[in-house]
Design an enzyme around this catalytic site. Structure first.
Site, PDB file in Angstrom:
ATOM      1  N   PHE A  62       0.862  -1.174   0.000  1.00 22.73           N
ATOM      2  CA  PHE A  62       0.000   0.000   0.000  1.00 22.73           C
ATOM      3  C   PHE A  62       0.899   1.223   0.000  1.00 22.73           C
ATOM      4  CE2 PHE A  62      -2.378   3.533   1.696  1.00 22.73           C
ATOM      5  CZ  PHE A  62      -3.534   3.482   0.928  1.00 22.73           C
TER       6      PHE A  62
ATOM      7  N   ASP B 213       9.816   2.867   1.248  1.00 24.39           N
ATOM      8  CA  ASP B 213       8.658   3.670   1.634  1.00 24.39           C
ATOM      9  C   ASP B 213       8.513   3.578   3.149  1.00 24.39           C
ATOM     10  OD1 ASP B 213       6.180   4.681   2.274  1.00 24.39           O
ATOM     11  OD2 ASP B 213       5.107   3.711   0.635  1.00 24.39           O
TER      12      ASP B 213
ATOM     13  N   LYS C 108       3.669  11.493   6.635  1.00 23.95           N
ATOM     14  CA  LYS C 108       2.904  11.333   7.871  1.00 23.95           C
ATOM     15  C   LYS C 108       3.537  12.060   9.056  1.00 23.95           C
ATOM     16  CE  LYS C 108       0.343   7.215   6.496  1.00 23.95           C
ATOM     17  NZ  LYS C 108      -0.893   7.944   6.203  1.00 23.95           N
TER      18      LYS C 108
END
Length: 401
Positions: A141, A226, A255
């Protein structure tokens, strides 16, 4: 109808149904706690999918934002501003890299990393035009843009959004043999999550990341990590790759870099890799804006102390010991994770993960389900031992363990 019910009804009537949130309406927050519009408090065990590593309303971050709000918030990259050089320099140093490409959201950072890898492949590696390939892992994801969903294996994320972007090859996560077979002379990058978050906090087999690092070096391929969810303290290290002594060629960050205040993301790499860009070839109006840089600089300062990484290690050991004790009780079938991050698979006899989330909400604890059977637990790194223990006690009560 209560105030919360009215707000929920209004939201459902006017907001595209891309989420199915729990029926709680948050009004204020501090540290690891949320308060709804009726004044009821909830322990946050999700932390905005790791965007709130440093807690809600962190005073250092709030004061940094307030001070910058009084000065200048946006110039666009058409002009320079006085926070940008420090942000790029200090983030590069934190990563052990040389250059930073600032953007906004995590998905935008992944898209930027894809463009970076392809351009590096053509300009530096010498891959024939339009032939660049990027290898990714099943169960990934990385976001929800049309290019990113093109290499997703999750039908819920991918279906009905074609035609899909070519140039990606998917191999099983954790399988070094498959990875080795997938790498060709036209492969420009391997893009991986060191721990797969959305899939249920999937930790790869020991040695996998180190093996990928070795393969990519041997084949002159970029290793793009990532670390949008796994990075910046969540796993007990600054980056999850550090658990195997691995330094990738490219970090993708987001984030927690914005401290839960503003969206901040970045691609961080060497001058050889990010130096392939020329003015006008890539950009972002809001990327690297003064407000974002001010907040991110304070985030970097917090991480430099090592305090939050240590808390994630220590409280993470407590979290996993408590969750591990649920195995064999007939209520939990698997526990995975690292640091203050866990995926808990719920036995079907207990109910779905969504149902367990709703029961926990009724007891004042907020978590999130994924893929039907898994609870994701990722409290802010500022959570106290007492609050964490209380939250886990509510989970045990809900499960009847």
């Amino acid at each position: 109808m209560t105030a919360a019910e009215k707000l929920i009804a209004e939201e459902d009537a006017h907001c595209a149904p891309t989420y199915r949130p729990l029926p709680v309406v948050v009004a204020t927050a501090e540290g690891a706690w949320l308060t709804d519009v009726a004044g009821r408090r909830y322990l946050d065990l999700l932390a905005g999918y790791s965007a709130l590593n440093f807690g809600h309303g962190n005073r250092r971050l709030i004061e940094a934002a307030k001070a910058q709000l009084e000065r200048v918030t946006l110039t666009s990259r058409a002009f320079r501003h006085d926070r940008f050089a420090a942000f790029c320099t200090q983030l590069a140093e934190l990563c052990g890299m040389e250059m930073v490409l600032p953007v906004n959201t995590g998905a935008e950072a992944v898209e930027s990393a894809v463009k970076t890898a392809r351009k590096w492949g053509y300009r530096v590696k010498g891959v024939p035009v339009e032939m660049a390939k990027i290898v990714v892992a099943g169960g990934n994801f990385h976001g929800r843009t049309t290019t990113i969903v093109s290499f997703s294996t999750d039908p819920e994320v991918r279906a009905d959004f074609g035609p899909y972007t070519p140039g990606f090859e998917i191999v099983p996560y954790g399988d070094l043999t498959a990875m080795r077979s997938a790498l060709t002379e036209n492969t420009v990058a391997v893009l991986l999550e060191p721990i797969q978050g959305e899939s249920g906090v999937i930790v790869p087999p020991a040695g996998y990341l180190a093996g990928v690092r070795q393969l990519t070096r041997e084949r002159n391929v970029l290793f793009v990590a990532d670390e949008i969810q796994s990075g910046l303290g969540r796993t007990g290290r600054t980056f999850a790759c550090e658990h195997e002594g691995v330094v990738p060629d490219v970090y993708v960050l987001g984030k927690a870099l914005g401290g839960g205040i503003v969206p901040v993301s970045a691609v961080v790499s060497s001058a050889e890799v990010l130096g392939v860009f020329r003015p006008g070839e890539h950009g972002s109006t809001f990327g690297g804006n003064p407000l974002a840089c001010a907040v991110a600089l304070e985030v970097i300062a917090l991480l430099r102390t090592g305090e939050f990484q240590a808390r994630a290690r220590e409280l993470g050991a407590r979290l996993h010991a408590e969750l591990g004790a649920l195995l064999g009780t007939g209520t939990v079938t698997a526990v995975r994770g690292r640091g203050l991050w866990a995926g808990v698979d719920i036995a079907r006899t207990v109910g779905t993960a969504r149902e367990v989330s709703e029961r926990l909400m009724d007891r004042g604890v907020l978590v999130k389900d994924t893929h039907g059977i898994t609870l994701r637990i990722a409290p802010p790194l500022v959570v106290s031992e007492e609050d964490l223990d209380w939250g886990l006690a509510q989970l045990r009560a809900v499960l009847g363990a």
